[in-house]
Design an enzyme around this catalytic site. Structure first.
Site, mmCIF file in Angstrom:
data_model
loop_
_atom_site.group_PDB
_atom_site.id
_atom_site.type_symbol
_atom_site.label_atom_id
_atom_site.label_comp_id
_atom_site.label_asym_id
_atom_site.label_seq_id
_atom_site.Cartn_x
_atom_site.Cartn_y
_atom_site.Cartn_z
ATOM 1 C CG HIS A 99 56.291 32.038 36.673
ATOM 2 N ND1 HIS A 99 55.113 31.521 36.190
ATOM 3 C CD2 HIS A 99 56.965 31.490 37.409
ATOM 4 C CE1 HIS A 99 54.696 30.794 37.111
ATOM 5 N NE2 HIS A 99 55.875 30.508 38.024
ATOM 6 C CB THR B 121 46.326 33.453 33.797
ATOM 7 O OG1 THR B 121 46.794 34.619 34.718
ATOM 8 C CG2 THR B 121 47.450 32.303 34.119
ATOM 9 C CE LYS C 87 42.696 34.561 36.478
ATOM 10 N NZ LYS C 87 43.835 35.395 36.793
ATOM 11 C CE LYS D 249 52.013 42.097 31.765
ATOM 12 N NZ LYS D 249 51.364 40.687 31.643
ATOM 13 C CE LYS E 249 46.525 41.755 29.003
ATOM 14 N NZ LYS E 249 46.886 40.327 29.064
ATOM 15 N NE ARG E 250 51.871 45.594 37.848
ATOM 16 C CZ ARG E 250 52.536 45.579 38.892
ATOM 17 N NH1 ARG E 250 52.435 44.497 39.551
ATOM 18 N NH2 ARG E 250 53.677 46.326 39.098
#
Ligand code: 26V
Length: 841
Positions: free
Chosen positions: A364, A663, A667, A561, A555-556
């Site tokens: 992952h 993910t 969504k 990111k 998100k985290r």
């Protein structure tokens, strides 16, 4: 005429439900309506639903015993299920009945649903994916067991105090958990420490056994997982650690009462708390204890179930497939070997074949700092027999490598399960790769990078072993449960088949020129936005016009990111307005949400940067309400239910090559948001599906990132040559967001100016230009709405049903096993243990 019996039957069902609520309130909670709290009502209703689910569950188990199918076991240190009540009501098709029965009992079902605290048994993407897969496995009627850990304290709760993240412990079990069923008779024993010893059997055969220094009991708690409108109810089995016996009587009798209690506490710490350090390996002993505890309990449980149906383990892999969710359960490789060889006395080579045919491994992350490497010293002291097994397996394995690639020592070093750089360590990725029948990545691009870079040696030696299974998310939770307005609109237009066959959404494409449908589509989004605006008005007193673009990044918090790239855009807009007070821009609400690992210094500063910019921008009259910034505290699954349906724009802006899949991106898109994103993870496939004209792309490609890094990346050059970027960075440095404090964000600025490991500066200008295009397009309501519909319409591929079917075909080789209702419903009076009527009767 024909509707009358239906109506009467419904009335009867509702009366039964009302009676069951009252029964549970009175007998289980021991309260009356005079003393009941909201939590009592929540528990009474949940128990009522659970009882109805038990019937299907019992039949599911019965089918397993009768049909003896292959079972998928999903081993994961995390399952981020989210709240259960609403989801279970929808999957069981009982929402309307319960809402009616609640209302006739003077209760509001929505309020009760809202009361449920979620089990935060995961960090983020990996744990949530496991929960989506359980939903799909049940909905596809595939026999499956999720194996996980029942952490007493889940993911910490996040509070924002003075703009900083503060962590609070999450005692989620405190209000009572109506969904779990304790199964003490299924308890397993797990050893730690000690040594291994050689002995000889009665027949004189040399064998080895492990003599652990301490033994802990694993007690399972089962959480039912009902499929969507099918009879299958699988379960999630969560292990809880208990001391072997409640008191050590030897200690007790010698008077060491405290010593005995201390041992009990020590045993129970194993499942006390979830580690919150996503994507950062720390090498903590307790974490390895958790991993082994999960693996040993689960494998023992699988073997027990197998021997219940068969008299030997030669065909174990034909009946059980274990999926390792990342390397966290990778000690399954030596533990399955130990159980087969040492405990069940199978031959080494036979055991190795069974092991390799049972286990599969999902990778992952490509982040080097997330790779698990346990020091040999720690590993050997905790799991001495497992280290021996690993060394022996590794020795045979390296012989094979040597045979295939003579005189290639560097390759040998790269593939060895033992990393020889001091201090020597056990390399869990290599252990998983060696012991698994397949390895898979979680998006096409991620799998390509595994094949070409991270696991290139494995791909070379075992072509075909690395497969791709692109992630997916469940449309039940992420549309049917969380976005009822959109669900209603879609179902009215194309029927309800899409909920279990997401490709059906393609039928929406032909409605993109249907003006009333476009209006209805926009109205749904606007109503969802109004709900969210009401929420932030009440929690932060920020007023937002629902017509503004809702631009969301949840998100985290992690530098890769690039939440701070998003902030650079916000400050760019702010600077433009300040420079030209008459400037009209497309109004936006910027929403952020996410937790930072408690020890991740930079991530915590990024949160402080977001909240500081928010504080200044939100109250500056010069902005004239054209910009608002809001940081949602404590982002979790429950808040996700509100966030995905209200977004216009989804921010997926990680540096190319860093996000394995993502993910959240799926969504958002399913719920009609457009994406601004880089060519990273599943974004690549999302863009391909929705069409490049319906996706806002910017940024370096992974090849360009690699090339730039090779050539030598100097962020300072961008700072010097880009006036707008320089102005933004200087503004942060000036202290205007920190009441004059110029030190606070210096670590962020210095990191960007001198290292910028995730190349924000290289992508800055393209990001800003792309955002300007987004703003212009948003002004064209008609076009935006069309694109929004097309995003939803083309998301079929990203249903977790498709992912699970891919696993069934590419990895597990399992088929559905529909559950026949052998036992009828309980009789009307609902008495348990009534003589059962069976199919045969
Ligand atoms: C690592 C660690 C290390 C120490 C303690 C706790 C902990 C927890 C999790 C992890 C690994 C995190 C890996 C992960 O979450 N990867 C994400 O997986 C998603 C599902 O495949 C994927 O969509 C995301 O892109 C990826 O970042």
């Amino acid at each position: 005429m024909s509707t009358v019996p239906g109506k009467e039957q419904r009335k009867k069902r509702i009366n039964q439900l009302k009676r069951a609520f009252a029964y549970n309130l009175f007998y289980r909670q021991g309260v009356t309506t005079r003393t009941a709290t909201l939590n009592d009502y929540y528990l009474a209703i949940s128990y009522t639903l659970r009882d109805r689910m038990q019937h299907l569950f019992v039949n599911s188990v019965e089918t397993l015993l009768e049909k003896d199918p292959k079972i998928v076991c999903y081993l994961s240190a995390e399952f981020l299920t989210g709240p259960h009540l609403h989801n279970n009501l929808v999957n069981l098709g009982l929402y309307d009945d319960f809402a009616q029965a609640a209302s006739e009992s003077g209760l509001d079902l929505k309020t009760i649903i809202n009361h449920e605290e979620e089990p935060g048994l995961g960090n983020g993407g990996l744990g949530r994916l496991a929960a989506c897969y359980l939903d799909s496995l049940s909905s596809l009627e595939i026999p499956a067991i999720g194996y996980g850990i029942r952490y007493e304290y889940g993911m910490f709760d996040q509070e924002i105090v003075n703009g900083w993240q503060k962590e609070l412990s999450d005692h989620w079990l405190h209000p009572g958990n109506p969904w779990e069923i304790k199964k003490p008779v299924m308890a397993c024993e797990v050893g730690f420490g000690g040594h291994s010893e050689v002995y000889h059997t009665e027949k004189g055969i040399r064998r080895i056994r492990w003599r652990p220094a301490r033994v802990i009991t694993g007690v399972p708690y089962d959480v039912p997982v009902p499929g969507y409108k099918v009879n299958t109810v699988n379960y999630l089995r969560l292990w809880s650690a208990q001391s072997h016996s409640s008191f050590d009587f030897a200690d007790f009798n010698t008077g060491d009462y405290y010593g005995a209690v201390e041992d009990k506490i020590k045993a129970e710490t194993i499942t006390k708390v979830l580690y919150p350090n996503n994507e950062q390996f720390q090498g903590k002993k307790l974490r390895l204890e958790q991993q082994f505890f999960l693996v040993s309990c689960s494998l023992q449980d699988m073997i027990r179930l197998h021997l219940f149906r068969h008299d030997n383990l030669f065909n174990f892999h034909e009946y059980f497939q274990a999926q390792l969710n990342d390397t966290h359960p990778a000690v399954a490789v030596p533990e399955l070997m130990r159980l087969l060889v040492d405990v069940h006395l199978y031959d080494w080579d036979v055991s190795w074949e069974i092991t390799k045919k049972t286990l599969s491994y999902t990778n992952h992350t490509l982040l080097p700092e997330a790779m698990e490497k346990w020091s040999m010293e720690l590993f050997g002291s905790l799991l001495p027999r497992h280290l021996e097994i690993i060394l022996e397996l590794n020795c045979h394995f390296l012989d094979e490598v040597r045979m295939r690639y003579p005189d290639d020592d560097t390759r040998l070093r790269r593939m060895s399960v033992i990393d020889e750089t001091e201090p020597r360590s056990v390399h869990m990725v290599n252990l998983a790769c060696m012991g698994a029948k397949t390895i898979n990545g979680v998006a096409a691009m991620h799998t390509d990078l595994l094949r070409s870079h991270t696991l290139a040696d494995w791909n070379d030696m075992y072509p075909g072993k690395i497969r791709n299974v692109t992630n997916g998310v469940t449309p039940r939770r992420w549309m049917a449960v969380s976005n009822p307005r959109l669900t209603r609109l879609i179902t009215e237009a194309i029927g309800e088949k899409w909920i279990t066959d997401l490709d059906e959404l393609r039928k929406l494409e032909k409605l993109t020129d249907d003006v009333p449908f476009l209006d209805a589509w926009r109205e749904v989004k606007e109503e969802n936005k109004q709900d969210f605006s009401a929420l932030i008005k009440c929690c932060d007193n920020i007023h937002v016009d629902y017509r503004a673009m809702f631009d969301v990044q949840v998100k985290r918090i992690h530098e890769y990111k690039r939440q701070h790239l998003n902030i650079l855009h916000i400050i760019t807009l702010y600077a433009r307005i300040k420079a030209d007070p008459n400037l009209e821009i497309t109004p936006r609400l910027f929403v952020f949400g996410g937790k930072a690992a408690p020890s991740y210094f930079m991530a915590k500063r990024i949160i402080k940067l977001i909240t500081s910019v928010a504080r200044v921008v939100n109250k500056d009259p010069a902005v004239r309400d054209q910009l608002k910034v809001f940081f949602i505290p404590n982002y979790n699954v429950k808040i996700g239910h509100i966030v995905y349906p209200m977004a216009n724009l989804s921010e997926q802006i990680s540096q190319a090559g860093m996000e394995a899949s993502g993910t959240g991106n799926m969504k958002f898109s399913m719920n009609g948001a457009l994406t601004i994103g880089t060519l990273d993870g599943a974004n690549v496939e999302i863009r391909k599906e929705v069409g490049e004209e319906n996706f806002f792309l910017f940024g370096l490609t992974v090849e360009e990132v690699m090339e730039l890094r090779r050539a030598g990346y100097t962020p300072l050059d961008y700072y010097h040559h880009n006036e707008s970027l320089r102005a933004v960075i200087d503004l942060i440095g000036s202290g205007i967001f920190t009441s004059g404090d110029r030190e606070l964000f210096k670590p962020i600025i210095d990191s960007l100016l001198h290292e910028d490991p995730y190349m924000l500066f290289a992508d800055y200008q393209e990001y800003i230009d792309c955002q300007d295009r987004v703003s212009r397009l948003y002004a064209d309501k008609h076009r935006w709405t069309r694109m929004s519909i097309l995003n939803t319409a083309r998301m079929g591929k990203f249903s977790s049903d498709r992912s699970v079917k891919d696993y069934c075909r590419k990895v597990w080789d399992v088929q559905p096993c529909p559950v026949k209702l052998k036992w009828n419903e309980l009789p009307d009076d609902g008495v348990l243990f009534h003589p059962r009527k069976t199919e045969e009767e």
